[in-house]
Design a protein around this motif. Structure first.
Motif, PDB file in Angstrom:
ATOM      1  N   CYS A 169      -9.037  18.058  -9.973  1.00  0.00           N
ATOM      2  CA  CYS A 169      -8.440  16.891 -10.627  1.00  0.00           C
ATOM      3  C   CYS A 169      -8.679  15.674  -9.752  1.00  0.00           C
ATOM      4  N   PHE A 171      -6.867  13.011  -9.546  1.00  0.00           N
ATOM      5  CA  PHE A 171      -5.659  12.304  -9.104  1.00  0.00           C
ATOM      6  C   PHE A 171      -5.137  12.901  -7.787  1.00  0.00           C
ATOM      7  N   ALA A 172      -4.091  12.257  -7.248  1.00  0.00           N
ATOM      8  CA  ALA A 172      -3.595  12.687  -5.927  1.00  0.00           C
ATOM      9  C   ALA A 172      -2.074  12.670  -5.896  1.00  0.00           C
ATOM     10  N   CYS A 173      -1.450  13.405  -6.802  1.00  0.00           N
ATOM     11  CA  CYS A 173       0.015  13.438  -6.831  1.00  0.00           C
ATOM     12  C   CYS A 173       0.516  14.054  -5.513  1.00  0.00           C
ATOM     13  N   PHE A 175       2.856  15.980  -4.513  1.00  0.00           N
ATOM     14  CA  PHE A 175       3.340  17.356  -4.386  1.00  0.00           C
ATOM     15  C   PHE A 175       2.262  18.386  -4.730  1.00  0.00           C
ATOM     16  N   CYS A 176       1.059  17.924  -5.118  1.00  0.00           N
ATOM     17  CA  CYS A 176       0.125  18.824  -5.798  1.00  0.00           C
ATOM     18  C   CYS A 176      -0.842  19.528  -4.836  1.00  0.00           C
ATOM     19  N   VAL A 178      -3.288  21.432  -5.890  1.00  0.00           N
ATOM     20  CA  VAL A 178      -4.636  21.374  -6.492  1.00  0.00           C
ATOM     21  C   VAL A 178      -5.407  20.187  -5.928  1.00  0.00           C
ATOM     22  N   SER A 179      -4.721  19.049  -5.870  1.00  0.00           N
ATOM     23  CA  SER A 179      -5.361  17.838  -5.382  1.00  0.00           C
ATOM     24  C   SER A 179      -5.807  18.026  -3.927  1.00  0.00           C
ATOM     25  N   ASP A 211      -7.159  22.844 -14.268  1.00  0.00           N
ATOM     26  CA  ASP A 211      -6.084  22.137 -13.570  1.00  0.00           C
ATOM     27  C   ASP A 211      -5.728  20.862 -14.326  1.00  0.00           C
ATOM     28  N   ASN A 212      -6.758  20.192 -14.819  1.00  0.00           N
ATOM     29  CA  ASN A 212      -6.558  19.004 -15.660  1.00  0.00           C
ATOM     30  C   ASN A 212      -7.816  18.823 -16.491  1.00  0.00           C
ATOM     31  N   SER A 239      -3.601  15.586 -18.198  1.00  0.00           N
ATOM     32  CA  SER A 239      -2.761  14.489 -17.707  1.00  0.00           C
ATOM     33  C   SER A 239      -2.512  13.488 -18.836  1.00  0.00           C
ATOM     34  N   LYS A 277       2.262   9.839  -9.158  1.00  0.00           N
ATOM     35  CA  LYS A 277       1.661  10.398 -10.370  1.00  0.00           C
ATOM     36  C   LYS A 277       0.936   9.280 -11.111  1.00  0.00           C
ATOM     37  N   PRO A 279      -1.577   8.944 -13.236  1.00  0.00           N
ATOM     38  CA  PRO A 279      -1.883   8.910 -14.676  1.00  0.00           C
ATOM     39  C   PRO A 279      -0.679   8.529 -15.528  1.00  0.00           C
TER      40      PRO A 279
HETATM   41  S1  SF4 Z   1      -0.280  17.185 -10.561  1.00  0.00           S
HETATM   42 FE1  SF4 Z   1      -1.790  17.253 -12.213  1.00  0.00          FE
HETATM   43  S2  SF4 Z   1      -2.511  15.120 -12.413  1.00  0.00           S
HETATM   44 FE2  SF4 Z   1      -1.515  15.295 -10.399  1.00  0.00          FE
HETATM   45  S3  SF4 Z   1      -3.168  15.779  -8.954  1.00  0.00           S
HETATM   46 FE3  SF4 Z   1      -2.238  17.725  -9.597  1.00  0.00          FE
HETATM   47  S4  SF4 Z   1      -3.505  18.410 -11.316  1.00  0.00           S
HETATM   48 FE4  SF4 Z   1      -3.910  16.221 -11.017  1.00  0.00          FE
END
Ligand code: SF4
Length: 443
Positions: A169, A171-173, A175-176, A178-179, A211-212, A239, A277, A279
């Motif tokens: 993804c 984006f760079a939230c 808590f994430c 995945v990012s 993931d997105n 998102s 967040k 997006p």
């Molecule tokens: S929470 Fe969702 S939108 Fe935000 S970085 Fe993670 S995958 Fe991307």
């Protein structure tokens, strides 16, 4: 040679084994089995519903690890090592915390195992497994491999096929994980490869576990054009910024997209800023416009909330439930903000001295599923835990189910949509109290 692939459970309830009735296919293990040379026998055991036969002869135990299942995964690895079986751990948690994982197995895999899985099998065959392998994150199922879905037979998984189109993804939230894992990048699989995989299986209901899926909107538009003629019904994770692209929303509806898991996270502007967040941030009006657009296109949304930011209170959590009910979401997850290892949130809480459980909630024998693992600012940890549980209970109550169901724009669009609503909401209602307070691992 035989490889035993293992999907660990989170743990157990206090008095009995926990059988997860909402379990989905462990896709990535079937992908690795699909990449394994044909002369190697592959078996799969899913700790979420069956006992693992540790004494069954095998040459390699390959265990996938998420933060929630780490404690149990390490226990499983220990059982195999006791019996002299080589073990290898992979999955996002291993990449985020390799030094911890290395203590519990003969070998660990950082990054996407698909990249060099065949080499790993080759050295395992010669009993020369190295302590550590590293593959770059990237496009899934390289070499046009098809997952070994035959391994799922008889395991009672939900009747929807899991597949993947996009990984990562942009984006760079805060808590994430995945990012963090994908370093804010996404990777798109060739569409003809995905089409080939769709055709190689029988179901018309597919969950793209991306993931997105909306991380690359151009690729998503092309994907919609390609799958429209197949007359599928599909869901994914997307998102909220996708709602600001009217053309894409039309394409999604036409392509059979029934809805997506979408991170709304919070309805409190200060908390939204804290979550980074992006997006969700532009023109923030408590999501009125975004929800209107999702409903206009018939999306049966699964709204994901994270609760426990510095401005969150018991009242703001209550208000989140009001919002989800007004929006008539199909499902909603009231997740406590969790400090996943190595995320910006984790590091900030560490700096502020706010971690509980020694900052390793996933390993702590006293931690229980759905408990706050840090000190919130405007509530106690127990108050946050209780407020989130109350939110889940209220959202999944019988009156709430009927209120959400009575919606011609989404759930009442067709008989099959109605069926999907009841199947998954009732399952959720049953699973939530079962999991709440579950112990991690068996020991
Ligand atoms: S929470 Fe969702 S939108 Fe935000 S970085 Fe993670 S995958 Fe991307």
């Amino acid at each position: 040679m035989r490889i035993t692939f293992i999907k660990p459970n989170i743990g157990r309830m206090e008095h009995s084994l926990y059988v997860d009735e909402g379990r989905m296919e462990p896709l990535m293990l079937a992908v690795l089995a699909g990449m394994t040379p044909p002369d190697v026998e592959c078996v799969l055991y899913d700790d979420r519903m069956e006992s693992i036969p540790f004494d069954e002869p095998t040459d390699l135990a390959a265990i996938t690890v998420e933060t929630y299942t780490a404690r149990r995964a390490y226990e499983i690895a220990a059982e195999y090592r006791k019996r002299g079986v080589s073990t290898i751990l992979g999955g996002m948690h291993i990449t985020l915390l390799p030094d911890e994982a290395a203590l519990y197995a003969d070998s660990i895999f950082l990054g996407d195992a698909e990249t060099i899985w065949e080499q790993v099998v080759d050295v395992a065959r010669q009993h020369k497994l190295k302590p550590r392998y590293q593959g770059p994150p990237g496009v899934g199922q390289i070499g046009r491999v098809l997952p070994r879905r035959d391994l799922f037979k008889g395991k009672g998984y939900l009747p929807l096929t899991l597949m993947q189109f996009v990984r990562g993804c942009r984006f760079a939230c805060s808590f994430c994980a995945v990012s963090q894992y994908f370093d804010k990048k996404h990777y798109v699989r060739a569409i003809d490869d995905v089409l080939r995989e769709i055709e190689a299986q029988d179901r018309k209901f597919i969950f793209f576990i991306d993931d997105n899926i909306a991380s690359d909107q151009k690729a998503l538009a092309e994907f919609c054009h390609a799958v429209t003629p197949l007359k599928l019904h599909w869901v994914s994770q997307a998102s909220l910024d996708v709602t600001r692209n009217p053309k894409l929303m039309k394409l999604l509806e036409r392509a059979g997209n029934w809805g997506n898991v979408t991170g709304f996270e919070t309805i409190t502007p200060e908390s939204l800023r804290e979550s980074r967040k992006s997006p969700n941030i532009p023109r923030f009006t408590k999501y009125k416009e975004e929800v209107r657009i999702l409903r206009e296109h018939g999306m049966q949304s699964w709204a994901a909330f994270t609760l426990g930011y510095d401005h969150d209170t018991k009242e703001s959590i209550e208000a989140t439930v009001d919002f989800a009910l007004e929006s008539r979401f199909t499902l909603a997850a009231y997740n406590i903000l969790m400090p996943y290892p190595n995320t910006p949130l984790y590091h900030r809480l560490e700096k502020e001295g706010r971690h509980l459980y020694g900052g390793k909630w996933w390993l702590d024998p006293t931690y229980r599923f759905n408990r706050a693992a840090f000190k919130p600012t405007l509530m106690s940890p127990d108050e946050l835990t209780d407020a989130c549980h109350a939110a889940r209970t209220r959202f999944n109550s019988i009156p709430s189910l009927f209120h959400r169901f009575a919606d011609v724009q989404t759930h009442l669009r067709s008989l099959s949509r109605m069926g999907a609503f009841w199947k998954y909401t009732l399952l959720f209602k049953k699973e939530i109290p079962k999991k709440h307070g579950m112990r991690f691992g068996l020991q």
